[in-house]
Scaffold this active site. Structure first.
Site, PDB file in Angstrom:
ATOM      1  N   TYR A 141       0.818  -1.214   0.000  1.00 24.25           N
ATOM      2  CA  TYR A 141       0.000   0.000   0.000  1.00 24.25           C
ATOM      3  C   TYR A 141       0.855   1.269   0.000  1.00 24.25           C
ATOM      4  O   TYR A 141       0.379   2.343  -0.370  1.00 24.25           O
ATOM      5  CB  TYR A 141      -0.942   0.036   1.218  1.00 24.25           C
ATOM      6  CG  TYR A 141      -2.032  -1.014   1.193  1.00 24.25           C
ATOM      7  CD1 TYR A 141      -2.121  -1.932   0.155  1.00 24.25           C
ATOM      8  CD2 TYR A 141      -2.981  -1.086   2.198  1.00 24.25           C
ATOM      9  CE1 TYR A 141      -3.112  -2.902   0.129  1.00 24.25           C
ATOM     10  CE2 TYR A 141      -3.986  -2.045   2.180  1.00 24.25           C
ATOM     11  CZ  TYR A 141      -4.039  -2.950   1.143  1.00 24.25           C
ATOM     12  OH  TYR A 141      -5.029  -3.903   1.117  1.00 24.25           O
ATOM     13  N   LYS A 189       3.250 -15.489   2.006  1.00 21.82           N
ATOM     14  CA  LYS A 189       3.211 -16.233   0.744  1.00 21.82           C
ATOM     15  C   LYS A 189       4.670 -16.561   0.417  1.00 21.82           C
ATOM     16  O   LYS A 189       5.225 -16.174  -0.617  1.00 21.82           O
ATOM     17  CB  LYS A 189       2.534 -15.345  -0.326  1.00 21.82           C
ATOM     18  CG  LYS A 189       2.256 -16.025  -1.635  1.00 21.82           C
ATOM     19  CD  LYS A 189       1.130 -17.039  -1.593  1.00 21.82           C
ATOM     20  CE  LYS A 189       0.961 -17.705  -2.938  1.00 21.82           C
ATOM     21  NZ  LYS A 189       0.174 -18.937  -2.883  1.00 21.82           N
ATOM     22  N   ASP A 221      -3.099 -18.252   1.182  1.00 21.53           N
ATOM     23  CA  ASP A 221      -4.216 -18.909   0.488  1.00 21.53           C
ATOM     24  C   ASP A 221      -4.807 -20.035   1.338  1.00 21.53           C
ATOM     25  O   ASP A 221      -6.028 -20.169   1.457  1.00 21.53           O
ATOM     26  CB  ASP A 221      -3.810 -19.404  -0.917  1.00 21.53           C
ATOM     27  CG  ASP A 221      -2.394 -19.947  -0.987  1.00 21.53           C
ATOM     28  OD1 ASP A 221      -1.711 -19.958   0.060  1.00 21.53           O
ATOM     29  OD2 ASP A 221      -1.956 -20.378  -2.069  1.00 21.53           O
ATOM     30  N   ASP A 245      -5.408  -7.017   5.739  1.00 24.09           N
ATOM     31  CA  ASP A 245      -6.613  -6.307   5.333  1.00 24.09           C
ATOM     32  C   ASP A 245      -7.673  -7.331   4.905  1.00 24.09           C
ATOM     33  O   ASP A 245      -8.825  -7.310   5.352  1.00 24.09           O
ATOM     34  CB  ASP A 245      -6.245  -5.374   4.155  1.00 24.09           C
ATOM     35  CG  ASP A 245      -7.354  -4.413   3.792  1.00 24.09           C
ATOM     36  OD1 ASP A 245      -8.410  -4.469   4.432  1.00 24.09           O
ATOM     37  OD2 ASP A 245      -7.164  -3.615   2.852  1.00 24.09           O
ATOM     38  N   ASP A 249     -10.991  -8.838   7.315  1.00 26.85           N
ATOM     39  CA  ASP A 249     -12.352  -8.620   6.809  1.00 26.85           C
ATOM     40  C   ASP A 249     -13.069  -9.957   6.611  1.00 26.85           C
ATOM     41  O   ASP A 249     -14.252 -10.088   6.942  1.00 26.85           O
ATOM     42  CB  ASP A 249     -12.325  -7.863   5.476  1.00 26.85           C
ATOM     43  CG  ASP A 249     -12.387  -6.354   5.680  1.00 26.85           C
ATOM     44  OD1 ASP A 249     -12.212  -5.903   6.833  1.00 26.85           O
ATOM     45  OD2 ASP A 249     -12.607  -5.629   4.695  1.00 26.85           O
TER      46      ASP A 249
END
Ligand code: NAD
Length: 367
Positions: A141, A189, A221, A245, A249
């Site tokens: 970000y 990852k 994943d 993030d 959520d």
């Protein structure tokens, strides 16, 4: 205990839910003989209307001079035509930068009474209590260089972390795990990304200073699937900005409503506490807002800024108790529950449950 709290109620339902949260904090202060002061300040659309800017300097000064900042929500449709850096939401981004917190804490609690609100089966969500620790200031970000070149039709972002950025947030995750079930799940990852390999190696390094805490690694994943299949197996989940993030959520489905989710951002100059939801203009001013996310955010202030763990647990228990008794705001009402209650009534019910719990506690000590 003295605590100076800046209250940035903001827009829409922000003032309604913040009012109920501060009432709970005032009650805790009164019952425990603590000295909590509350200083209101403007942010978002109300600040644009009053001062011409979404984050007035006075609000920054009040926030930086406080021990904790409680924020309601920002956002008002009437400013939608303004450029992004002048809109109410930019006040939120700016205050986060000024306070400098880098560890975003998102608890995921499953209240048994709301198990039917989750699309997951009750036996899957039962007793879930996860704390997401998401790195908030680094990664994709914020990484440079970044570009969308409309001529060439090529766009890119940069995922970048330094060892120090990982160490500081990992330490927070391990320290918090120590006060909980003593398990950290670090998510990355690492099978594809060097950045994730740095996260994994650095987390293992930090783990050596916390031999009493178990550490495990999960690929993001697989983690997205594990969270839905066996969320009870996780305690503290540590991860970088983008993955945090998305996963935090995703875990919102376990709690059942956006109106139930608290958050805190810690590690900077002053901790920032805010319910996860926005200003909900569709229900603002109608007494329909669920104040429980804001009240659970108040519990986080007690836990992380006031070191009042027993009081934080008492607030969470009071919320669970009134849900067990069947009280619901419209967003969490389902079929056969009692008639729904308003924002103010819900706040009052939590207050009463908390007062009764404290009375029982005091009576026990008196025996
Ligand atoms: P939202 O979270 O405000 O609302 C989404 C949906 O959930 C709406 O239907 C709303 O009524 C409902 N909802 C949210 N909180 C609730 C509560 N406590 N009780 C009952 N129902 C609740 O998200 P949105 O509609 O996408 O955004 C509205 C405004 O809020 C926008 O201006 C957006 O930019 C802003 N926003 C602010 C924050 C923040 O201040 N942290 C976060 C998200 C969105």
């Amino acid at each position: 205990m003295k605590l100076n709290i800046a209250v940035l109620a903001g827009d829409g339902i922000g003032p309604e839910v913040t009012h109920e949260a501060t009432k709970i904090l005032k009650a805790v202060a009164e019952f425990g003989g603590h000295d909590f002061t509350f200083t209101p300040a403007l942010i978002g659309g109300v600040a644009i209307t009053a001062e011409g800017t979404p984050l007035p300097q006075k609000t920054i000064d009040i926030s930086l001079a406080s021990d904790a900042v409680l924020l309601g929500a920002v956002g008002d449709n009437k400013f939608n035509a303004l450029p992004p850096n002048e809109r109410p939401e930019s006040g939120l981004l700016q205050i986060r930068q000024h306070l400098g917190g880098f560890a975003n804490l998102r608890p995921c609690l499953a209240f048994a009474a709301l198990s039917e609100n989750s699309p997951l089966r009750p036996e899957v969500t039962k007793d879930v209590n996860i704390l997401f620790v998401r790195e908030l200031l680094g990664g994709l970000y914020f990484g440079e260089p970044r570009e969308w070149n409309k001529t060439t039709g090529r766009a890119f972002n940069t995922m970048v972390y330094t060892r120090d950025e990982v160490v500081r947030v990992a330490k927070i995750a391990f320290e918090l795990a120590r006060k909980r079930k003593k398990k950290v799940t670090q998510v990355d990852k690492a099978n594809v990304l060097e950045c994730s390999q740095l996260w994994r190696a650095t987390t293992d390094e930090v783990a050596k200073d916390f031999p009493d805490v178990t550490v495990e690694h999960q690929l993001v994943d697989s983690m997205a699937i594990h969270l839905m299949n066996r969320p009870r197996d996780f305690d503290v989940v540590l991860t970088e900005n983008l993955f945090g993030d998305i996963l935090s959520d995703e875990s919102g489905v376990i709690s059942g409503s956006l109106g139930m989710l608290p958050s805190a951002t810690i590690g900077g100059k002053v901790n920032l506490y805010e319910p996860v939801h926005g200003s909900a203009p569709d229900i603002a001013g109608q007494g329909k807002a669920n104040p429980l996310g804001a009240i659970l955010t108040a519990a986080m202030i007690l836990r992380h800024s006031a070191d009042l763990e027993a009081e934080a647990l008492a607030v969470e228990a009071a919320v669970a108790e009134i849900l067990e008794a069947g009280h619901r705001t419209p967003d969490i009402a389902r079929g056969d529950t009692k008639a729904t209650v308003t924002t103010t009534q819900m706040g009052k019910l939590v207050h009463e449950a908390l007062a009764q719990a404290i009375d029982r506690e005091q009576a026990m000590h008196a025996v």
